[in-house]
Design a protein around this motif. Structure first.
Motif, PDB file in Angstrom:
ATOM      1  N   VAL A  74       0.817  -1.225   0.000  1.00  0.00           N
ATOM      2  CA  VAL A  74       0.000   0.000   0.000  1.00  0.00           C
ATOM      3  C   VAL A  74       0.849   1.273   0.000  1.00  0.00           C
ATOM      4  O   VAL A  74       0.311   2.371   0.058  1.00  0.00           O
ATOM      5  CB  VAL A  74      -0.981   0.014   1.198  1.00  0.00           C
ATOM      6  N   HIS A  75       2.155   1.118  -0.084  1.00  0.00           N
ATOM      7  CA  HIS A  75       3.065   2.264  -0.038  1.00  0.00           C
ATOM      8  C   HIS A  75       2.849   3.163  -1.261  1.00  0.00           C
ATOM      9  O   HIS A  75       2.600   2.688  -2.379  1.00  0.00           O
ATOM     10  CB  HIS A  75       4.513   1.779   0.011  1.00  0.00           C
ATOM     11  N   LEU A  76       2.961   4.467  -1.064  1.00  0.00           N
ATOM     12  CA  LEU A  76       2.752   5.430  -2.152  1.00  0.00           C
ATOM     13  C   LEU A  76       3.713   5.211  -3.322  1.00  0.00           C
ATOM     14  O   LEU A  76       3.335   5.403  -4.481  1.00  0.00           O
ATOM     15  CB  LEU A  76       2.875   6.857  -1.624  1.00  0.00           C
ATOM     16  N   VAL A  77       4.954   4.816  -3.044  1.00  0.00           N
ATOM     17  CA  VAL A  77       5.930   4.577  -4.120  1.00  0.00           C
ATOM     18  C   VAL A  77       5.494   3.376  -4.969  1.00  0.00           C
ATOM     19  O   VAL A  77       5.567   3.415  -6.204  1.00  0.00           O
ATOM     20  CB  VAL A  77       7.352   4.368  -3.546  1.00  0.00           C
ATOM     21  N   HIS A  78       5.005   2.318  -4.319  1.00  0.00           N
ATOM     22  CA  HIS A  78       4.521   1.140  -5.036  1.00  0.00           C
ATOM     23  C   HIS A  78       3.291   1.505  -5.864  1.00  0.00           C
ATOM     24  O   HIS A  78       3.181   1.134  -7.049  1.00  0.00           O
ATOM     25  CB  HIS A  78       4.209   0.023  -4.038  1.00  0.00           C
ATOM     26  N   LYS A  79       2.378   2.244  -5.281  1.00  0.00           N
ATOM     27  CA  LYS A  79       1.170   2.647  -6.003  1.00  0.00           C
ATOM     28  C   LYS A  79       1.510   3.545  -7.194  1.00  0.00           C
ATOM     29  O   LYS A  79       0.923   3.414  -8.275  1.00  0.00           O
ATOM     30  CB  LYS A  79       0.197   3.350  -5.059  1.00  0.00           C
ATOM     31  N   ALA A  80       2.479   4.448  -7.012  1.00  0.00           N
ATOM     32  CA  ALA A  80       2.899   5.323  -8.107  1.00  0.00           C
ATOM     33  C   ALA A  80       3.504   4.511  -9.248  1.00  0.00           C
ATOM     34  O   ALA A  80       3.246   4.783 -10.429  1.00  0.00           O
ATOM     35  CB  ALA A  80       3.888   6.373  -7.602  1.00  0.00           C
ATOM     36  N   PHE A  81       4.317   3.496  -8.899  1.00  0.00           N
ATOM     37  CA  PHE A  81       4.891   2.614  -9.919  1.00  0.00           C
ATOM     38  C   PHE A  81       3.768   1.948 -10.724  1.00  0.00           C
ATOM     39  O   PHE A  81       3.786   1.956 -11.955  1.00  0.00           O
ATOM     40  CB  PHE A  81       5.804   1.561  -9.288  1.00  0.00           C
ATOM     41  N   LEU A  82       2.810   1.369 -10.029  1.00  0.00           N
ATOM     42  CA  LEU A  82       1.706   0.687 -10.713  1.00  0.00           C
ATOM     43  C   LEU A  82       0.909   1.650 -11.591  1.00  0.00           C
ATOM     44  O   LEU A  82       0.578   1.322 -12.735  1.00  0.00           O
ATOM     45  CB  LEU A  82       0.786   0.015  -9.697  1.00  0.00           C
TER      46      LEU A  82
END
Length: 98
Positions: A74-82
């Motif tokens: 749920v991390h913002l960096v992971h979400k931004a990547f997706l």
């Protein structure tokens, strides 16, 4: 310890510049605080019947525990990547192991 191994098959029309940007996007995931060990790679030049070399990128992350894995998801960096790069996915396969 949780191992999170993601194999990405990018669409056939993905350009070299897009692949380079995709790789940088993968590399950005290393900054997530719960990632303990990190590796991005491409298929090795190994020709054996049991080795699958059809994927474009491999991402392997290790987390201390399931809580660390859950933070990553749920991390913002992971979400931004997706959000930025899922348009390039033809196929994704994930293996999680403890």
């Amino acid at each position: 310890m949780i191992a999170h191994h993601v194999l990405f098959w990018l669409k056939a029309d993905t350009t070299d510049d897009q692949k380079a940007a995709f790789r940088k996007g993968l590399e950005s995931l290393e900054q997530i605080e719960t990632v303990k060990t990190f590796h991005v790679g491409t298929p090795a030049a190994i020709e054996r019947a049991v080795v699958d070399t059809t994927y474009t990128f491999s991402l392997i992350l290790f987390f201390e525990d399931m809580a660390g894995h859950d933070v990553y998801q749920v991390h913002l960096v992971h979400k931004a990547f997706l959000d930025e790069f899922r348009v390039f996915f033809e196929k994704v396969v994930i293996y999680d192991a403890e």
